[in-house]
Scaffold this motif. Sequence first.
Motif, PDB file in Angstrom:
ATOM      1  N   PHE A 263      -0.115  17.204  -2.979  1.00  0.00           N
ATOM      2  CA  PHE A 263      -0.982  16.098  -2.570  1.00  0.00           C
ATOM      3  C   PHE A 263      -0.387  14.758  -2.991  1.00  0.00           C
ATOM      4  O   PHE A 263      -0.287  13.822  -2.180  1.00  0.00           O
ATOM      5  CB  PHE A 263      -2.370  16.276  -3.188  1.00  0.00           C
ATOM      6  CG  PHE A 263      -3.342  15.195  -2.813  1.00  0.00           C
ATOM      7  CD1 PHE A 263      -4.132  15.304  -1.678  1.00  0.00           C
ATOM      8  CD2 PHE A 263      -3.474  14.046  -3.600  1.00  0.00           C
ATOM      9  CE1 PHE A 263      -5.031  14.298  -1.329  1.00  0.00           C
ATOM     10  CE2 PHE A 263      -4.375  13.043  -3.254  1.00  0.00           C
ATOM     11  CZ  PHE A 263      -5.144  13.170  -2.116  1.00  0.00           C
ATOM     12  N   ALA A 264       0.018  14.656  -4.243  1.00  0.00           N
ATOM     13  CA  ALA A 264       0.487  13.377  -4.769  1.00  0.00           C
ATOM     14  C   ALA A 264       1.756  12.897  -4.073  1.00  0.00           C
ATOM     15  O   ALA A 264       1.972  11.683  -3.929  1.00  0.00           O
ATOM     16  CB  ALA A 264       0.732  13.490  -6.268  1.00  0.00           C
ATOM     17  N   ALA A 265       2.596  13.839  -3.619  1.00  0.00           N
ATOM     18  CA  ALA A 265       3.875  13.473  -3.006  1.00  0.00           C
ATOM     19  C   ALA A 265       3.765  13.140  -1.526  1.00  0.00           C
ATOM     20  O   ALA A 265       4.723  12.632  -0.942  1.00  0.00           O
ATOM     21  CB  ALA A 265       4.878  14.611  -3.199  1.00  0.00           C
ATOM     22  N   HIS A 266       2.627  13.424  -0.910  1.00  0.00           N
ATOM     23  CA  HIS A 266       2.524  13.228   0.533  1.00  0.00           C
ATOM     24  C   HIS A 266       2.300  11.753   0.866  1.00  0.00           C
ATOM     25  O   HIS A 266       1.553  11.055   0.169  1.00  0.00           O
ATOM     26  CB  HIS A 266       1.371  14.064   1.094  1.00  0.00           C
ATOM     27  CG  HIS A 266       1.423  14.207   2.576  1.00  0.00           C
ATOM     28  ND1 HIS A 266       0.880  13.290   3.441  1.00  0.00           N
ATOM     29  CD2 HIS A 266       1.988  15.172   3.352  1.00  0.00           C
ATOM     30  CE1 HIS A 266       1.089  13.683   4.680  1.00  0.00           C
ATOM     31  NE2 HIS A 266       1.763  14.814   4.665  1.00  0.00           N
ATOM     32  N   PRO A 267       2.927  11.257   1.938  1.00  0.00           N
ATOM     33  CA  PRO A 267       2.731   9.851   2.314  1.00  0.00           C
ATOM     34  C   PRO A 267       1.274   9.458   2.535  1.00  0.00           C
ATOM     35  O   PRO A 267       0.901   8.307   2.311  1.00  0.00           O
ATOM     36  CB  PRO A 267       3.536   9.733   3.616  1.00  0.00           C
ATOM     37  CG  PRO A 267       4.562  10.796   3.538  1.00  0.00           C
ATOM     38  CD  PRO A 267       3.925  11.932   2.791  1.00  0.00           C
ATOM     39  N   ALA A 268       0.436  10.402   2.954  1.00  0.00           N
ATOM     40  CA  ALA A 268      -0.970  10.082   3.200  1.00  0.00           C
ATOM     41  C   ALA A 268      -1.702   9.700   1.924  1.00  0.00           C
ATOM     42  O   ALA A 268      -2.759   9.065   1.980  1.00  0.00           O
ATOM     43  CB  ALA A 268      -1.669  11.265   3.863  1.00  0.00           C
ATOM     44  N   ALA A 269      -1.160  10.101   0.758  1.00  0.00           N
ATOM     45  CA  ALA A 269      -1.836   9.834  -0.515  1.00  0.00           C
ATOM     46  C   ALA A 269      -1.256   8.639  -1.259  1.00  0.00           C
ATOM     47  O   ALA A 269      -1.697   8.348  -2.379  1.00  0.00           O
ATOM     48  CB  ALA A 269      -1.769  11.079  -1.398  1.00  0.00           C
ATOM     49  N   VAL A 270      -0.306   7.930  -0.656  1.00  0.00           N
ATOM     50  CA  VAL A 270       0.387   6.849  -1.362  1.00  0.00           C
ATOM     51  C   VAL A 270      -0.588   5.788  -1.876  1.00  0.00           C
ATOM     52  O   VAL A 270      -0.481   5.324  -3.015  1.00  0.00           O
ATOM     53  CB  VAL A 270       1.448   6.208  -0.439  1.00  0.00           C
ATOM     54  CG1 VAL A 270       1.950   4.892  -1.038  1.00  0.00           C
ATOM     55  CG2 VAL A 270       2.613   7.163  -0.242  1.00  0.00           C
ATOM     56  N   ASP A 271      -1.535   5.392  -1.050  1.00  0.00           N
ATOM     57  CA  ASP A 271      -2.461   4.322  -1.433  1.00  0.00           C
ATOM     58  C   ASP A 271      -3.825   4.846  -1.884  1.00  0.00           C
ATOM     59  O   ASP A 271      -4.787   4.079  -1.971  1.00  0.00           O
ATOM     60  CB  ASP A 271      -2.649   3.354  -0.267  1.00  0.00           C
ATOM     61  CG  ASP A 271      -1.363   2.630   0.105  1.00  0.00           C
ATOM     62  OD1 ASP A 271      -0.600   2.307  -0.815  1.00  0.00           O
ATOM     63  OD2 ASP A 271      -1.113   2.415   1.310  1.00  0.00           O
ATOM     64  N   ALA A 272      -3.904   6.127  -2.183  1.00  0.00           N
ATOM     65  CA  ALA A 272      -5.184   6.706  -2.591  1.00  0.00           C
ATOM     66  C   ALA A 272      -5.565   6.250  -3.995  1.00  0.00           C
ATOM     67  O   ALA A 272      -4.696   6.083  -4.860  1.00  0.00           O
ATOM     68  CB  ALA A 272      -5.101   8.231  -2.559  1.00  0.00           C
ATOM     69  N   PRO A 273      -6.865   6.036  -4.253  1.00  0.00           N
ATOM     70  CA  PRO A 273      -7.298   5.759  -5.630  1.00  0.00           C
ATOM     71  C   PRO A 273      -6.883   6.898  -6.550  1.00  0.00           C
ATOM     72  O   PRO A 273      -6.728   8.047  -6.109  1.00  0.00           O
ATOM     73  CB  PRO A 273      -8.820   5.667  -5.505  1.00  0.00           C
ATOM     74  CG  PRO A 273      -9.063   5.302  -4.070  1.00  0.00           C
ATOM     75  CD  PRO A 273      -7.984   5.996  -3.296  1.00  0.00           C
TER      76      PRO A 273
END
Length: 347
Positions: A263-273
């Motif tokens: 999860f942390a490495a995926h581009p979709a999670a880059v700007d996640a809180p």
Amino acid sequence: MSATPPPYHQTAVRPDWRDLPDGLREAVGGRLGASVVAARTATAGFTGGFAAVLTTATGARVFVKAADLARQRHLADWYARELAVLARLPADLPVPRPHWALDAAGWYAVGLDAVDGRTPRLPWDPAELDAVLAGYAGVAAALADPPAGLTALGLPRLADLARSDILWWEEVAAGREPVPPLIPPARDRLPELVALESRLPGYAAAAPGLAHGDLRVDNVLLDPAGRAWFCDWNWLCHGPAWFDLAGLLITGYADGAGLDAVFAAHPAAVDAPPDALDVTLAALAGYYLTAAGPPATADPASGAGTVGPGAGPAGGNPAGTSALLGAHRRFSGEQALRWLAARQGWH
């Protein structure tokens, strides 16, 4: 509580091509320009709508969905919304493209590209997971700045959907919903679950992009070349891609596969809180477990019912709904709760 997912490749209860009204079959054949010589009914999914790959006498193939306008109006509305979304998604995305829609014999039908593919294997095969994650990275990037054609559809907002349909731990804590069966580490954690899920609307409202809204392993197909295709777009909404990513990972579980790092490495999670994953896991666990209802006491093959698709915990069991829907929801909710408990150090 079961740690085994339902067989996503054979969950559906659908009518066959020969079960459809003659007028509908004639109208579809007319739109295809040739007689239908073969029909392969889709065995995945949880609704009772018609869905099949049709092959004509000329060898052409098309994927057709159809719903009875009197008995399945909600499905017809979903199919119409999906057709509008698919027609406006960026052209290079791996999604089935729409061809036509028609009304005939009291039914509504849509024709889409027939994707030659299968659902990913479970638990996640590493190569297949990589293919799905890479494919979704492209989808998320294309929807990060919402195309005007899509926003013109008046898409719902995940923040509103969360308040109206997804967040249920507060209802459980207040006694307005029964406490669902919980894994031992979570049995005394209702205050923490309420606090976590309550952050989802604010996080979702702050996200500028679009989310699929229903990204599960059974809405993904892998073609013979190993490319991932993303299906069932009727729940597209304004919301963060990391919500999709978390929902996808819990329904295609992987024991000991380090999903935190995935999860942390995926581009979709880059700007996640920082706590976006915990917030999403809490919210989805509550939604799935309360919607699942009590565990079935009958053989699923017998048709024993659960809550219908799109319904909240008080929903009921619409005719034609897969008897495995409750098993899917219960499995997904337990997966989310186990993952959350491990991240929070609950014992």
